[in-house]
Structure formats: structure tokens, C-alpha cells
Design a protein around this motif. Sequence first.
Motif, PDB file in Angstrom:
ATOM      1  N   PRO A   1       0.834  -1.203   0.000  1.00 10.81           N
ATOM      2  CA  PRO A   1       0.000   0.000   0.000  1.00 10.81           C
ATOM      3  C   PRO A   1       0.872   1.259   0.000  1.00 10.81           C
ATOM      4  N   PRO A   2       0.332   2.405  -0.428  1.00  4.29           N
ATOM      5  CA  PRO A   2       1.153   3.592  -0.677  1.00  4.29           C
ATOM      6  C   PRO A   2       1.908   4.155   0.527  1.00  4.29           C
ATOM      7  N   LEU A   3       1.276   4.272   1.668  1.00  2.00           N
ATOM      8  CA  LEU A   3       1.952   4.870   2.825  1.00  2.00           C
ATOM      9  C   LEU A   3       3.077   3.970   3.332  1.00  2.00           C
ATOM     10  N   THR A   4       2.903   2.667   3.218  1.00  2.00           N
ATOM     11  CA  THR A   4       3.969   1.741   3.590  1.00  2.00           C
ATOM     12  C   THR A   4       5.150   1.873   2.641  1.00  2.00           C
ATOM     13  N   VAL A   5       4.860   2.098   1.372  1.00  5.33           N
ATOM     14  CA  VAL A   5       5.935   2.328   0.395  1.00  5.33           C
ATOM     15  C   VAL A   5       6.759   3.557   0.787  1.00  5.33           C
ATOM     16  N   VAL A   6       6.083   4.634   1.156  1.00  2.72           N
ATOM     17  CA  VAL A   6       6.792   5.860   1.555  1.00  2.72           C
ATOM     18  C   VAL A   6       7.621   5.614   2.807  1.00  2.72           C
TER      19      VAL A   6
ATOM     20  N   THR B   1       6.322   6.423  10.137  1.00  2.00           N
ATOM     21  CA  THR B   1       6.053   5.258  10.986  1.00  2.00           C
ATOM     22  C   THR B   1       4.706   5.414  11.679  1.00  2.00           C
ATOM     23  N   ILE B   2       4.456   6.611  12.192  1.00  3.68           N
ATOM     24  CA  ILE B   2       3.188   6.885  12.880  1.00  3.68           C
ATOM     25  C   ILE B   2       2.022   6.840  11.881  1.00  3.68           C
ATOM     26  N   VAL B   3       2.194   7.506  10.739  1.00  6.78           N
ATOM     27  CA  VAL B   3       1.109   7.588   9.748  1.00  6.78           C
ATOM     28  C   VAL B   3       0.766   6.201   9.190  1.00  6.78           C
ATOM     29  N   ALA B   4       1.807   5.441   8.800  1.00  8.14           N
ATOM     30  CA  ALA B   4       1.569   4.114   8.233  1.00  8.14           C
ATOM     31  C   ALA B   4       0.973   3.167   9.272  1.00  8.14           C
ATOM     32  N   ALA B   5       1.422   3.284  10.516  1.00  3.70           N
ATOM     33  CA  ALA B   5       0.885   2.418  11.575  1.00  3.70           C
ATOM     34  C   ALA B   5      -0.600   2.667  11.795  1.00  3.70           C
TER      35      ALA B   5
END
Length: 319
Positions: A38-43, A210-214
Motif C-alpha cells: 500500500p502507498p503509505l507503507t511504500v513511503v 512510521t506513525i502515519v503508516a501504523a
Amino acid sequence: MTANDDRIDARDWSLLAVLSVLWGGSFFFNGVVLKELPPLTVVLLRVALAAMILLPVLRAYQIRFPVGLSGWKPFFAIALLNNVLPFSLIVIGQTYIPSGLASILNATTPLFTVLVMAAAGDEKLYARRVVGIVTGLIGVIILHGQDLHGQGVHGQDLGFQSGEGVGILLCLAAAFSYGLSALYARRKLSNSPPLATATFQLLASALMMTIVAAVFERPWQLAMPGVTTWLAMFGLSALSTALAYIVFFQILRRSGSTNVMLVTLLIPVTAILLGYLVLGESISRREIIGALVIGSALLLMDGRVLKLIPGFSIPKTNP
């Protein structure tokens, strides 16, 4: 800033070409990794792995970490504007629109940068710069004209009903964020070594992502991606992020904010040249015309060619 006018010397033109190759590859790498992640994990992976790559280099050069909140504040700010927001917006945008269209929208970055600099009073809004950027955008559109037609820009497949409008707005917002980051870096980080700026902003980005993707994607619950995805992820982190940002901040210190953002006009041209030289792809007449238009735009913005016109003078920009 060390630059004393708005022109670019031969060394920085070479660095811009290198940077266009490094950043141009990010659209390809994104397309590969988004098939499994997914996109946020990629970032998150992009900035975290890039920071890990640069940390040993930082230690080798014996560059010290910032001290206290005041020392880290500018790096968190530039991380937000230059990494977290644009990376996330572009990657999410690429889930709605093709890579070719995303690269065209990314090419609006110099225009946003010129407008942001002028609005902030850091650089004057010269007509030749605006004309040059608009001309460059036309060249980029010419380069992608056939591809975009096939993807539905002139038809029903690329309409707002399917979500492409959302992708377009996201990529434009990313370009605007890059313009803001150039202004902030010029004002707050002009004396910071490029390696230090690149590393510290990536560390700050990794913490925020890390916070956003979590919260939104819970990456620890995802299936392990395949080898191809990890190889693309390494290319995205090592080449299109870690090395690219060292080059980026070096050009920024030497030639200024607006000039470094011209790289987004070069990216489509280098992508076509790499396809021809590495993959043996053919170059069409349309692509040649588009490249010539972009080249003319860059010469116009550089300004030195205008000295050949009798009676034409180029105003200086204060450092």
C-alpha cells in the motif's frame, strides 16, 4: 545561498541531468512496489531504508547530529514539505492515474516554485522564467501526448468519475509542497552540508511516516512482498532517495531553489533517452520535438542565450 545570480553553470547542469535520472526512476520503482504494498507503507520503507543507507556515510564524514528540539526543528519541517507530504500524495495519486500523467503533473514543480518564491519576496518574478517554465510544460505534454491519448485523456476512460481527478489534484498538491520546501530550505538550511540535510530530513521523515503508516495501514499485518518488489524498493531508497537528495541539496546550495526544480522538466527526456540507450526503444518524431521544446525552455530560463540578442539585458537576482 552561494549562487549570485539565476543562471546555472556547467557543473550544475550535469548534476541536474544526474538528478533527473535518479528521480525519474522513482516513477518506475513506485509502479513496481505498488503492486504488492500500500502507498503509505511504500513511503515509510523508502525514507527509512534511505536513512539507514546514509547513516554510515554520515558517520564516516564525522558529521554531528542536531542538538535539542531547536536543532531538529528545521529538518522535521523540510521532511514534512519535501518527503512526507509529496511522497505520500504522489504515490497515492499513482493509484488513480498513470505514471506518464503523474510525471507531467510533477513537471509543474518549477512553476509552483517560481510563484512561491515571488510571493515570499525571495526571488523576482521575471517574465522569461514564467515563459520558460510554461514552454517546458508544453514540451513535457508533447512528449507524453500519444501515451496520454491512449490512456484516455481525450476519451472517457480518464474522467473524474473513475477517480483520476483525485489523482491529478494529489499530484498538483505534491508539486506545490515541493515549491514550499524549496523556499524553506533556502531560508533555513542554506548552510547545512548536503549530506547532513539529506540524512536528517530522512530520519525525521521515517519517524513521521512510521506513525502515519501504523495508523492507516498497519504494515506489520501485510504479507511479505516478493524479491522483485524488494529490489525495486532498494532502487527507490538507495538511488531515487538517498543519492538523489545529496545531489539535490548540492544544486540547491549552488544554484538556488527555482533552478534545482528544473529537474522535473528534464525527467521525461532522460526517461526516453534511457529507454533508447538501455532498452533499445525507438524514439518518435513527437518525442524529438518535445525534447527540443524542453531544451529551448531550459535555455530561455538559463538566460545566457538571450545575451546574443542585441539590446537585451538579463537582470541579476540577489543571493
